[in-house]
Design a protein around this motif. Structure first.
Motif, PDB file in Angstrom:
ATOM      1  N   GLU A  41       0.947  -1.266  -0.072  1.00 41.21           N
ATOM      2  CA  GLU A  41       0.089   0.041  -0.032  1.00 41.21           C
ATOM      3  C   GLU A  41       0.946   1.161  -0.143  1.00 41.21           C
ATOM      4  OE1 GLU A  41      -3.257   0.409  -0.106  1.00 41.21           O
ATOM      5  OE2 GLU A  41      -3.461  -1.865  -0.329  1.00 41.21           O
ATOM      6  N   PHE A  42       0.412   2.280  -0.350  1.00 42.89           N
ATOM      7  CA  PHE A  42       1.301   3.404  -0.878  1.00 42.89           C
ATOM      8  C   PHE A  42       1.303   4.002   0.605  1.00 42.89           C
ATOM      9  CE2 PHE A  42       1.422   8.122  -1.487  1.00 42.89           C
ATOM     10  CZ  PHE A  42       2.749   8.085  -2.537  1.00 42.89           C
ATOM     11  N   SER A  43       0.596   3.975   1.654  1.00 46.83           N
ATOM     12  CA  SER A  43       0.946   4.438   2.922  1.00 46.83           C
ATOM     13  C   SER A  43       2.127   3.777   3.616  1.00 46.83           C
ATOM     14  CB  SER A  43      -0.390   4.664   3.933  1.00 46.83           C
ATOM     15  OG  SER A  43      -0.969   3.191   3.925  1.00 46.83           O
ATOM     16  N   MET A  44       2.060   2.329   3.324  1.00 51.13           N
ATOM     17  CA  MET A  44       3.201   1.601   4.105  1.00 51.13           C
ATOM     18  C   MET A  44       4.570   1.895   3.287  1.00 51.13           C
ATOM     19  SD  MET A  44       1.575  -0.076   6.753  1.00 51.13           S
ATOM     20  CE  MET A  44       3.152  -1.209   6.787  1.00 51.13           C
ATOM     21  N   LEU A  45       4.423   2.249   1.931  1.00 48.70           N
ATOM     22  CA  LEU A  45       5.647   2.275   1.219  1.00 48.70           C
ATOM     23  C   LEU A  45       6.286   3.814   1.679  1.00 48.70           C
ATOM     24  CD1 LEU A  45       4.727   1.084  -2.289  1.00 48.70           C
ATOM     25  CD2 LEU A  45       6.056   0.179  -0.707  1.00 48.70           C
ATOM     26  N   ILE A  46       5.414   4.752   2.206  1.00 51.88           N
ATOM     27  CA  ILE A  46       5.770   5.972   2.738  1.00 51.88           C
ATOM     28  C   ILE A  46       6.637   5.749   4.004  1.00 51.88           C
ATOM     29  CG2 ILE A  46       5.252   8.122   3.598  1.00 51.88           C
ATOM     30  CD1 ILE A  46       3.002   8.326   1.499  1.00 51.88           C
ATOM     31  N   ILE A  47       6.074   4.720   4.748  1.00 49.00           N
ATOM     32  CA  ILE A  47       6.405   4.724   6.084  1.00 49.00           C
ATOM     33  C   ILE A  47       8.053   3.854   5.819  1.00 49.00           C
ATOM     34  CG2 ILE A  47       6.618   3.286   8.049  1.00 49.00           C
ATOM     35  CD1 ILE A  47       3.426   3.558   7.994  1.00 49.00           C
ATOM     36  N   TYR A  48       7.941   2.982   4.854  1.00 44.72           N
ATOM     37  CA  TYR A  48       9.300   2.333   4.437  1.00 44.72           C
ATOM     38  C   TYR A  48      10.281   3.301   3.856  1.00 44.72           C
ATOM     39  CZ  TYR A  48      12.423  -0.160   1.141  1.00 44.72           C
ATOM     40  OH  TYR A  48      13.438  -0.550   0.675  1.00 44.72           O
ATOM     41  N   CYS A  49       9.814   4.111   3.175  1.00 48.82           N
ATOM     42  CA  CYS A  49      10.830   5.125   2.665  1.00 48.82           C
ATOM     43  C   CYS A  49      11.407   6.094   3.810  1.00 48.82           C
ATOM     44  CB  CYS A  49      10.117   5.942   1.476  1.00 48.82           C
ATOM     45  SG  CYS A  49       9.819   5.177   0.283  1.00 48.82           S
ATOM     46  N   VAL A  50      10.684   6.586   4.786  1.00 50.57           N
ATOM     47  CA  VAL A  50      10.932   7.312   5.884  1.00 50.57           C
ATOM     48  C   VAL A  50      12.055   6.454   6.765  1.00 50.57           C
ATOM     49  CG1 VAL A  50      10.401   8.395   8.050  1.00 50.57           C
ATOM     50  CG2 VAL A  50       8.777   8.660   6.059  1.00 50.57           C
ATOM     51  N   ILE A  51      11.638   5.129   7.010  1.00 47.04           N
ATOM     52  CA  ILE A  51      12.865   4.588   7.928  1.00 47.04           C
ATOM     53  C   ILE A  51      14.226   4.134   6.967  1.00 47.04           C
ATOM     54  CG2 ILE A  51      13.068   2.288   8.855  1.00 47.04           C
ATOM     55  CD1 ILE A  51      10.191   2.295   9.420  1.00 47.04           C
ATOM     56  N   LEU A  52      13.961   3.837   5.821  1.00 47.66           N
ATOM     57  CA  LEU A  52      15.140   3.711   4.707  1.00 47.66           C
ATOM     58  C   LEU A  52      15.777   4.931   4.870  1.00 47.66           C
ATOM     59  CD1 LEU A  52      16.357   1.677   2.818  1.00 47.66           C
ATOM     60  CD2 LEU A  52      15.044   2.616   0.981  1.00 47.66           C
ATOM     61  N   SER A  53      15.120   6.017   4.629  1.00 48.00           N
ATOM     62  CA  SER A  53      16.026   7.296   4.341  1.00 48.00           C
ATOM     63  C   SER A  53      16.878   7.493   5.620  1.00 48.00           C
ATOM     64  CB  SER A  53      15.144   8.464   4.041  1.00 48.00           C
ATOM     65  OG  SER A  53      14.302   8.579   5.254  1.00 48.00           O
ATOM     66  N   ILE A  54      16.467   7.226   6.843  1.00 53.11           N
ATOM     67  CA  ILE A  54      17.232   7.650   7.944  1.00 53.11           C
ATOM     68  C   ILE A  54      18.416   6.767   7.910  1.00 53.11           C
ATOM     69  CG2 ILE A  54      16.899   7.196  10.517  1.00 53.11           C
ATOM     70  CD1 ILE A  54      13.927   8.189  10.477  1.00 53.11           C
ATOM     71  N   ALA A  55      18.110   5.272   7.681  1.00 54.64           N
ATOM     72  CA  ALA A  55      19.134   4.392   7.682  1.00 54.64           C
ATOM     73  C   ALA A  55      20.052   4.768   6.432  1.00 54.64           C
ATOM     74  CB  ALA A  55      18.830   3.034   7.394  1.00 54.64           C
ATOM     75  N   MET A  56      19.693   5.316   5.379  1.00 56.04           N
ATOM     76  CA  MET A  56      20.710   5.587   4.451  1.00 56.04           C
ATOM     77  C   MET A  56      21.445   6.878   4.646  1.00 56.04           C
ATOM     78  SD  MET A  56      18.593   5.186   0.794  1.00 56.04           S
ATOM     79  CE  MET A  56      19.628   6.211   0.196  1.00 56.04           C
ATOM     80  N   SER A  57      20.805   7.904   5.463  1.00 58.73           N
ATOM     81  CA  SER A  57      21.736   9.003   5.925  1.00 58.73           C
ATOM     82  C   SER A  57      22.846   8.651   6.617  1.00 58.73           C
ATOM     83  CB  SER A  57      20.733   9.663   6.830  1.00 58.73           C
ATOM     84  OG  SER A  57      19.721  10.558   6.167  1.00 58.73           O
ATOM     85  N   GLY A  58      22.616   7.610   7.602  1.00 59.29           N
ATOM     86  CA  GLY A  58      23.842   7.060   8.599  1.00 59.29           C
ATOM     87  C   GLY A  58      24.869   6.666   7.351  1.00 59.29           C
TER      88      GLY A  58
END
Length: 490
Positions: free
Chosen positions: A353-370
């Motif tokens: 679902e698009f809402s779940m994919l947004i949550i995924y992108c938020v968490i992934l972006s935090i990890a990618m920042s590190g």
């Protein structure tokens, strides 16, 4: 002092001041134009499949080659930097990137795209990106950790803007005209290279070369080759050539560091394994979302969300990792970021679902920042700065192997099973296993060093076993840092 058309000069201004901040600004833009660029390839994935009637595996070779060459061209970039300087390498890279994308707009088959956008553009991006990273290490000392994090925000800007621009241009004028425009945009790397001007000599300061014994060694080596060529003893000639070849590889690929420095060895192996899964979501997230009913514009927005969050998180990560508390422990922050990146993939497995994919992108972006903020800082921690360019060359060429084969192998698995969930299963496996390997290995290495110190057994070569930090505090005037040496074409 000139040598083969190159001028050797040392830094006149102290680091962390003056023109150094303009170089940082150029490095931010460079990383957005180079590392950020592959993030938009997923937008064209479906169109390229239809245009060339290609499978998932065949289409994924295009971004894989581009990213693999971007990382794997490190040794060539190292040679260019040592011979001609960072400015030349960056500007040459910008020219190649632009030519590659312009040529791509005229491709008639997917294999031609491998050569133009994959090989030529990837190689140009490599030259511009890696030369830009290398020059930051010389311009900054005290603020090196923060500066590396700030420079990596360019990648975040690229992740944010490239997909949005790509989707807009694709809708308006098709992928061929879009690639033509991209060629012009990538030529701006040449402007960034022009900002990285040659460093002027300090008044009254002695001229210093990187390795005083290097040139006599080269002359002796050349004399041996010359004598070997005229000698009837072919075995001596072959042995001399092998020695010269080995010395060249050792100089530009840092095999000696890999064999002797355990920290560099563990880190390089861990990141190489990690890259098998790191690039998979970037290549397949947009096709996965479209297949599950998400509108194309909203699917492209997912990548932009990752980039937008990175803009704010990466500098914070740099500030956090630069604190004294994390001195000698940045590798553990990096490993935690890799672990979080791997665990986040399970969100896509649970729901598309698009809402779940947004949550995924938020968490992934935090990890990618590190990961993005610490990748090169940890490398600077485990190797000395005067060997950083060579260490970076070996580091990136090993990365390129796994970056090259990871997406096509996963694409082949998707073609067989018709299930995109295997993309995220594979990514999680490689990321989680790499994180655990680096954490446990560095813990074991530290315990081993502590045991040796406790037993008071003298080490014949401590730097061979210890995980050393490069100094991040400015040195006193009585102990001024060694002169920074540049080899430029001007």
């Amino acid at each position: 002092m000139s040598q083969g058309g190159a001028t050797v000069c040392e830094a006149a201004n102290p680091p962390d001041q003056g023109w150094a901040w303009m170089v940082l600004l150029a490095a931010v833009l460079l990383q957005g134009l180079t590392l950020g660029f592959p993030s938009c390839i997923g937008v064209f994935f479906t169109d390229l499949q239809h245009e060339f009637q290609a499978s998932n595996s065949e289409t994924s070779w295009f971004p894989s080659i581009m990213v693999a060459v971007l990382y794997g061209g490190g040794p060539l970039c190292s040679i260019l930097v040592k011979r001609f300087g960072c400015r030349f390498a960056v500007m040459l890279g910008g020219l190649l990137s632009g030519v590659g994308m312009v040529s791509s707009s005229f491709c008639k088959s997917i294999s031609q795209l491998y050569l133009t956008a994959g090989l030529i553009t990837g190689l140009g991006s490599c030259f511009s990106f890696q030369a830009g990273v290398t020059v930051l290490g010389y311009y900054f000392v005290r603020w090196r950790t923060l500066v590396n994090a700030m420079a990596s925000t360019g990648v975040s800007l690229g992740f944010t803007l490239w997909p949005l621009l790509s989707q807009y241009l694709l809708d308006e004028m098709g992928w061929r005209n879009t690639f033509l425009i991209f060629g012009g945009i990538l030529l701006n790397c040449c402007v960034c290279g022009a900002i990285m001007r040659p460093v002027q000599l300090a008044p009254g300061s002695p001229l210093q070369s990187p390795k005083p014994a290097e040139e006599p060694g080269r002359r002796a080596e050349g004399a041996q080759l010359s004598n070997g060529a005229s000698s009837p003893h072919s075995k001596l000639q072959q042995q001399t050539r092998r020695t010269a070849c080995f010395q060249m590889l050792q100089k530009h690929l840092a095999f000696d560091i890999f064999c002797q420095n355990k920290g560099y060895q563990i880190y390089t192996i861990g990141v190489t394994w990690m890259m098998m899964g790191f690039a998979l979501p970037h290549v397949y997230l947009v096709p996965y979302a479209i297949q599950n009913g998400v509108e194309e514009r909203r699917a492209a927005l997912l990548i932009s969300i990752i980039g937008f969050i990175n803009i704010f998180i990466r500098p914070l990560t740099g500030l956090l990792s630069g604190h004294r508390v994390f001195t000698g422990r940045r590798i553990y922050l990096f490993s935690l970021a890799v672990l979080l990146c791997g665990l986040s993939n399970f969100i896509c497995v649970i729901s598309a679902e698009f809402s779940m994919l947004i949550i995924y992108c938020v968490i992934l972006s935090i990890a990618m920042s590190g990961i993005g903020a610490l990748t090169f800082q940890v490398l600077m921690d485990v190797v000395e700065m005067d060997r950083f360019s060579s260490a970076l060359g070996l580091f990136t060429i090993l990365e390129s192997i796994t970056l090259l084969i990871g997406p096509p192998l996963t694409g082949f698995l998707v073609d067989i099973t018709r299930d995109f969930h295997y993309v995220f299963y594979n990514s999680s496996f490689f990321l989680i296993s790499a994180a655990l390997f680096m954490m446990l290995s560095f813990c074991a290495l530290e315990k081993k060093n502590k045991l040796k110190e406790a037993s008071k057994v003298p080490l014949d070569n401590p730097s061979r076993y210890q995980y050393n930090e490069m100094p991040t505090e400015p040195q006193s005037e009585s102990q001024s840092p060694p002169a920074v040496v540049y080899i430029t074409s001007i």
